[in-house]
Design a protein around this motif. Sequence first.
Motif, PDB file in Angstrom:
ATOM      1  N   MET A 113     -12.886   0.326   0.005  1.00 39.53           N
ATOM      2  CA  MET A 113     -12.258   0.164   1.197  1.00 39.53           C
ATOM      3  C   MET A 113     -10.856   0.572   1.303  1.00 39.53           C
ATOM      4  O   MET A 113     -10.279   0.368   0.265  1.00 39.53           O
ATOM      5  N   ASN A 114     -10.474   1.020   2.285  1.00 39.07           N
ATOM      6  CA  ASN A 114      -9.065   1.499   2.350  1.00 39.07           C
ATOM      7  C   ASN A 114      -8.454   1.436   3.654  1.00 39.07           C
ATOM      8  O   ASN A 114      -9.284   1.234   4.700  1.00 39.07           O
TER       9      ASN A 114
ATOM     10  N   GLU B   5      -8.105  -0.380  -3.840  1.00 44.24           N
ATOM     11  CA  GLU B   5      -6.943  -0.147  -4.885  1.00 44.24           C
ATOM     12  C   GLU B   5      -5.574  -0.641  -4.065  1.00 44.24           C
ATOM     13  O   GLU B   5      -5.665   0.104  -3.326  1.00 44.24           O
ATOM     14  N   ALA B   6      -4.818  -1.290  -4.585  1.00 41.32           N
ATOM     15  CA  ALA B   6      -3.629  -1.830  -3.981  1.00 41.32           C
ATOM     16  C   ALA B   6      -2.570  -0.923  -4.460  1.00 41.32           C
ATOM     17  O   ALA B   6      -2.248  -0.767  -5.602  1.00 41.32           O
ATOM     18  N   GLN B   7      -1.807  -0.157  -3.698  1.00 43.01           N
ATOM     19  CA  GLN B   7      -0.785   0.780  -3.983  1.00 43.01           C
ATOM     20  C   GLN B   7       0.689   0.183  -4.104  1.00 43.01           C
ATOM     21  O   GLN B   7       1.497   0.792  -4.588  1.00 43.01           O
ATOM     22  N   ASN B   8       0.613  -1.118  -3.484  1.00 44.13           N
ATOM     23  CA  ASN B   8       1.943  -1.772  -3.533  1.00 44.13           C
ATOM     24  C   ASN B   8       1.673  -3.231  -3.573  1.00 44.13           C
ATOM     25  O   ASN B   8       0.533  -3.676  -3.098  1.00 44.13           O
ATOM     26  N   LYS B   9       2.982  -3.853  -3.305  1.00 43.39           N
ATOM     27  CA  LYS B   9       2.724  -5.394  -3.411  1.00 43.39           C
ATOM     28  C   LYS B   9       2.050  -5.979  -2.089  1.00 43.39           C
ATOM     29  O   LYS B   9       1.282  -7.091  -2.075  1.00 43.39           O
TER      30      LYS B   9
ATOM     31  N   LYS C  84      -4.553  -1.780 -10.586  1.00 40.17           N
ATOM     32  CA  LYS C  84      -4.367  -1.805  -9.167  1.00 40.17           C
ATOM     33  C   LYS C  84      -5.735  -1.960  -8.503  1.00 40.17           C
ATOM     34  O   LYS C  84      -6.011  -2.188  -7.116  1.00 40.17           O
ATOM     35  N   LEU C  85      -6.846  -2.133  -9.432  1.00 38.06           N
ATOM     36  CA  LEU C  85      -8.145  -2.446  -8.764  1.00 38.06           C
ATOM     37  C   LEU C  85      -8.493  -3.849  -8.376  1.00 38.06           C
ATOM     38  O   LEU C  85      -8.338  -4.682  -9.196  1.00 38.06           O
TER      39      LEU C  85
END
Length: 133
Positions: free
Chosen positions: A69-70, A99-103, A120-121
């Motif tokens: 999911m994005n 994947e979270a690219q930031n907080k 990040k996963l």
Amino acid sequence: MIKVIIPPNPDFKLYKTELKKLYKESQKRLCDPNDFDFVTKNTLFYGFVDQKELIGGIYFFKENEKLFMNGFAGRKHFDKNIECVKMSLNWFNCDIYAEAQNKASAISLLKSGFKRKEGKLFVYKQWENPGKD
């Protein structure tokens, strides 16, 4: 009440330009090299609108036999973003990765029921979330 729009839906055309602009502004943070038209044609894409105000979009795609999911959204929609993510998780019966690219992304995923797998996963395990709302 949040309304879901998909590319074949006639209402999608009303928000396409705004969605495309928001996607382009968010693209670097999404780490997705694909353009908006590719994303809407080659993924399961959902736009979210609340009382005619665009919230953002979420899309699902397969990678390495896993469903990912994005998503992207405008500012000042944090609670609605969580609601949209939770809503969309109910549409699938498999684990979902992101994947979270930031907080802020990581916090959104955690509040939506995802758990950090590594780095990040993140993963949302359907069987660990019975009685989802």
